[in-house]
Design a protein around this motif. Structure first.
Motif: not given
Ligand SMILES: [Mg+2]
Length: 429
Positions: A7-11, A103-105
């Motif tokens: 899962a990767d938070l977009n921008s 940090p966001d994945e």
């Molecule tokens: Mg991301």
């Protein structure tokens, strides 16, 4: 066969800003360093800014040339960290095997919870919906039987998308893509492969293990395994993440540091936040390392051991200053400086009453710093600071936004981690 999500938070940064202030969704928005400061670059942008051609990493003035109505806000790292943690807490409701990657994945191994929630794709959509409704952000999720293809899937389609890579479809979806879409393939590897006529991920797989091993040694072997879907590396349990190895901060202040006085001012700000974080995690350091970069971009790292565990900015900063005094004569100004507490140990919870004057003094400093922590927590970061920081209006600004916490080893991007380990090992560049 395992079921692994990536899962990767977009921008991420720009999305958090928009989630907090929905007005930002209607304008091209970028997160950037402060405009007046030299290192004012674009750190993240929203969809409208992206459409206007704004790119991450370019100078703010360049971006504004392309997009004159671009709104630039300064970064709020604490806030981003908070949102990433909230996302991770959602993932943790589907599995305890949640491994951070940057940090966001995160990778999430949901093999053990399929009977509770449905197949991988169903769980991916559950997570996607929850991130949307609970955080007002979007996430792209890859689903596969190994970590490499799951990561590929989350990059394949964004934002707010789910891509499933199966043993039936990977040859059609993954293999036609360029080698750089594969995790760990950097520019140098891409060039080496190109010289051998290997352009796509499928080319790697079809070259065969022996060929790849002969061409690139151990790396070639790893690439072959990744490209052919044979990666078996496991997703670590979140609560068994690697322990924190060091706590550090670095900064490139708005102007170069020309003498000890300048460096001292900056080191104080950095040491303050290092000490604060050590205390937050109930840790102490038994050594200090400084990292210097001069105006010709040469770097130097030096370290020093303490005779006892340390968690005060006072001692950390003094050690940094001593290192600086010994190893830098300011024949060139310093452009950036970093300091970290190394060789960490659990902090002693109780204050021991000391008979020695020197120790007593340090205890008093610690009590003072803990009090200041409390005041900052209650009234904001800038509510209290050292007087020395007010003595220089330009260098004093590092106290504000430009301090970059060096991420924890466990949360670091792999490549960063490797790079970090290398720099740590080099010692005396
Ligand atoms: Mg991301």
């Amino acid at each position: 066969m395992r079921t692994i999500l990536h899962a990767d938070l977009n921008s991420c940064y720009a999305s958090v800003e928009c989630a907090i202030n929905p007005e930002y969704r209607k304008v091209p928005l970028a997160v950037g360093g402060e405009k007046e400061l030299r290192h004012g670059i674009i750190l993240a942008k929203n969809e409208l800014a992206k459409q206007a051609g704004v790119r991450t990493g370019e100078a703010i003035w360049q971006a504004q040339k392309k997009c004159p109505n671009l709104v630039v806000v300064p970064p709020h790292y604490e806030l981003y960290k908070d949102y990433c943690e909230r996302a991770r807490n959602i993932y943790l409701q589907y599995s305890d095997m949640v491994e951070s990657f940057g940090p966001d994945e995160c990778w999430i191994d949901v093999t053990g919870s399929l009977h509770l929630f449905g197949d991988g794709e169903t769980i991916a959509h559950l997570i996607r919906n929850r991130i949307r409704t609970e955080l007002d952000m979007t996430v792209s999720v890859g689903v596969s039987w190994n970590k490499i293809f799951a990561k590929f899937g989350s990059d394949y389609k964004k934002p707010d998308a789910v891509t499933v890579i199966t043993p039936e479809n990977y040859r059609d979806i993954v293999w036609p893509c360029p080698v750089c879409d594969l995790l760990f393939v950097g520019r140098a590897t891409e060039r080496t492969l190109r010289n051998r006529g290997i352009f796509t991920i499928g080319d790697i797989a079809q070259s065969g293990l022996q060929y790849m091993r002969n061409a690139l040694g151990k790396n070639g072997e790893a690439l072959y395994i990744a490209a052919s879907g044979e990666d078996r590396s496991t997703v670590k349990k979140y609560y068994e993440a690697e322990p924190i190895k060091s706590v550090g901060n670095s900064t490139t202040p708005p102007r170069d540091m020309k003498n000890m006085q300048d460096a001292r001012l900056v080191l104080y700000s950095l040491a303050d936040s290092v000490a604060k974080r050590l205390r937050t995690y109930n840790l102490a350091c038994t050594g200090v390392q400084i990292h210097l970069r001069d105006t010709e971009l040469h770097t130097l790292e030096r370290q020093k051991q303490f005779s006892h565990p340390v968690s005060t900015a006072y001692e950390i900063c003094n050690a940094g200053l001593a290192l600086l005094q010994t190893h830098w004569d300011f024949h060139l100004p310093l452009r950036s400086i970093g300091i970290r507490g190394i060789n960490l140990v659990p902090a002693e919870k109780e204050f021991q009453v000391s008979l020695f004057k020197e120790e007593k003094q340090i205890q008093n400093k610690e009590i003072l710093e803990i009090t200041a922590d409390g005041i900052r927590e209650k009234y904001g970061k800038e509510s209290i600071c050292r007087a020395v920081i007010l003595s220089d209006s330009i260098l004093g600004q590092v106290n504000k936004a430009s301090v970059t916490p060096i991420p924890f080893a466990a949360a670091m991007h792999r490549e960063q981690h490797e790079e970090f380990k290398k720099t740590m090992q080099k010692g005396d560049l």
